[in-house]
Structure formats: structure tokens, C-alpha cells
Design an enzyme around this catalytic site. Structure first.
Site, PDB file in Angstrom:
ATOM      1  CD  GLU A  89      37.555  -0.392  90.040  1.00 21.84           C
ATOM      2  OE1 GLU A  89      36.639  -0.438  89.198  1.00 21.84           O
ATOM      3  OE2 GLU A  89      38.058  -1.408  90.546  1.00 21.84           O
ATOM      4  CB  CYS A 330      31.487  -2.048  88.529  1.00 23.30           C
ATOM      5  SG  CYS A 330      31.274  -1.122  90.037  1.00 23.30           S
TER       6      CYS A 330
END
Length: 338
Positions: A89, A330
Site C-alpha cells: 500500500e 496502515c
């Protein structure tokens, strides 16, 4: 090997060792980081024999965008597919001073913070420096914006991939490339004490942030398994050492979780722990994740916590919430797609 894995000096050495003039490295670097090409054949001022040489020895990262989500506040979250089918990501965050990129340093994470989606999926491998660089290149191309600052706070513990993230910094910091100043780069660690001390002697003006999240071992051990290795007192001593060596201020990251670490009494304890240190506390609203049974601290508690720190002469800010509507915390997007 990825072409982005090379520092400017390594590229120059490669070109010279193969019998070409140094200026060719300068041209290639410009194509990579100014023009942001994705194939060596696009370099129309480079001789074909050099292009062949590059093709024979290096590849491009080949990040494939699996998902791109844009928040109402302008935050953009990418889910990238690596060449080996692993997912990572990257997040772009809009600020009044420009666009900031939050990059990932590992596929998965072994730190095991109980509030974080990343730790649910254990570390598979480290990213190379070039794979971290490629996140910036791809995010800029996909979004059409220029990244002016970097936070190394994505999936993984940067200090557990120390060599590669330090090399990444040297690449993106190079004045002939992306030219992102060291003072516009922040690295966040969960508190790997030996690496904090090593980082103090690196000699670059990168900002350090330490994820503390609690003023005592009882609370921190509930939140972070790393506290079993490095207690709060050891982490604080390492921060003091870093400040002494570098004469630079350190950011204390503090995620605020309802009824766990957000009371006024806890704020007083934190203030006493940090008294006299050149730090500021970043109070972060918790982004809820399905993997953890925690709730965001109420605004009332956050304001009271912030007020208490200020009353005790501790510099603190309440961080603006970003990307909550697109699962920008996250590891969230990756865990949903595995």
C-alpha cells in the site's frame, strides 16, 4: 535488478565501467526521475547500445495498480501488485504545504501491534530500495501530482529493513532526481532501540518519529508486542541519545484509543515521562480496523489530553483525520484483498 535500486553514483559507475562517458548517467537519471519513463526505449537521446545494456541488466519495478481510492479530503490510497504477486500500500495525503507520500517498506509486518491491520498478515519479505522508490514514481504518475514530502510509515517496520530504507532516502534525496529534501522525509519506528542509536550517527537530517502510544509498560505491552523486547524506559533513553547526538527534535506518535490510553491521568504520566526532552507529541485519532476491538478516542477526551500536555509544557498537536472513509489506516486495504 530494478533500475530504481541504483543510486546515482552506482549508475554512474556502471556506465563508466562499460566504457561510456559519465554524462550518460546524468541523462539516464533525468529520464528516470524527471520524465518518469517506464521503458528504456523511451530515452530518445541515449544510444541503442546503452539501451540494450540497460535492458540486459535492469528492469522497471512493474508495479500494477490494483485499487486506487480517493477520499473526500483528497487522500489517495493505492494498492499495488508487485512482480511476485505480493500486495503493498501507498498513500498520498494533501497538506497546505504540498503532497505527502506514505510508503511501505515490507510485505507484511512482524511487529504485531494489536491496533494495526498490517500485523495480521505477517512479514513475507523486505522491499528493495527500488521497490520503495517505485511507489513514489507510480503514485505521482497515477495522481498527476508532485510529491514534496515522504513519511516512511506504511506497512512494515523501516528499521527492520534498515539498509534498504536508508538507500531509498539517498535515491529520492538526490538533487538531480526527485530532489526531496532530507528535512521533508520522516521515518517512523516502533522503537527498535539499537537501530535508533545507529540512525543517530547516519549524518542526514531526516526526521525521526517514534511510535510510543503509551507512557508505561502495562498499556504499551497491550498495544505493541515490541514492548516485550524494548521497554518504554529503553525507548525513551534511545530517543534521548538520538537527540543528544543529532540535536534534532523527535516526534512522539500517540494513537488515541478510547478508555485505554486517552485519560487525563495518562496524559500527566506521559508529560512526566517526556519532561525536558526536545520532542513534540502527535496525537492521532485512531482509524478503526475490523481486526482490532478498539474504538477511537472521543473528541472530548482528545481535547482534554491535548490541553493537559500543554499545561505541562509539552508541545503537542491534534493530527487532522485523513482517509478514514477509504480505509487509509496502515494495512487495511491489503488485508481486504488477500
Amino acid at each position: 535488478m530494478l533500475i530504481y535500486d541504483l543510486t546515482y553514483e552506482e549508475l554512474e559507475e556502471f556506465i563508466v565501467e562499460n566504457g561510456y562517458k559519465k554524462f550518460r548517467a546524468d541523462q539516464i537519471w533525468n529520464w528516470l526521475y524527471k520524465q518518469k519513463i517506464e521503458a528504456f526505449s523511451e530515452m530518445n537521446n541515449i544510444p541503442e547500445d546503452i539501451i540494450k545494456l540497460l535492458n540486459d541488466n535492469y528492469t522497471f519495478a512493474g508495479l500494477e495498480t490494483v485499487i486506487k481510492n480517493t477520499s473526500a479530503d483528497g487522500t489517495i490510497k493505492f494498492l499495488f501488485d508487485l512482480k511476485d504477486a505480493n500486495l503493498i500500500e501507498t498513500v498520498l495525503m494533501s497538506h497546505n504545504y504540498g503532497m505527502s507520500a506514505c510508503v511501505t517498506t515490507q510485505v507484511g509486518c512482524n511487529i504485531g501491534c494489536s491496533f494495526c491491520a498490517s500485523g495480521v498478515l505477517k512479514k513475507k519479505r523486505d522491499l528493495t530500495a527500488g521497490e520503495i522508490v517505485a511507489q513514489i514514481i507510480r503514485a505521482e504518475k497515477e495522481s498527476g501530482v508532485r510529491v514534496s514530502s515522504i513519511v516512511i510509515m506504511g506497512i512494515g517496520e523501516p528499521f527492520d529493513n534498515y539498509k534498504n530504507f536508508v538507500k531509498f532516502i539517498s535515491i529520492v534525496n538526490h538533487p538531480k532526481g526527485l530532489a526531496i529534501g532530507a528535512r521533508h522525509i520522516t521515518v517512523s519506528t516502533s522503537g527498535l532501540v539499537p537501530k535508533i542509536k545507529e540512525f543517530a550517527h547516519l549524518g542526514i537530517q531526516v526526521n525521526l518519529a517514534v511510535s510510543l502510544h503509551a507512557p508505561n509498560n502495562e498499556i504499551r505491552s497491550k498495544l505493541m508486542k515490541i514492548n516485550d523486547r524494548f521497554k518504554v524506559e529503553e525507548v525513551v533513553d534511545a530517543i534521548k541519545y538520538y537527540i543528544h547526538v543529532t540535536n534534532r527534535r523527535v516526534t512522539i506518535e500517540y494513537i488515541m484509543i478510547q478508555d485505554l490510553n486517552d485519560s487525563v491521568e495518562t496524559a500527566v504520566e506521559l508529560a512526566k515521562l517526556l519532561k525536558g526532552m526536545n520532542v513534540y507529541v502527535n496525537l492521532i485519532p485512531y482509524n478503526t480496523v475490523k481486526e482490532a476491538d478498539y474504538q477511537r478516542s472521543s473528541l472530548e477526551n482528545r481535547l482534554a489530553f491535548h490541553k493537559t500536555l500543554k499545561e505541562h509544557k509539552i508541545t503537542a498537536i491534534l493530527r487532522k483525520e485523513q482517509g478514514h472513509d477509504i480505509n487509509a489506516a496502515c494495512g487495511q486495504l491489503r488485508s481486504q484483498n488477500l
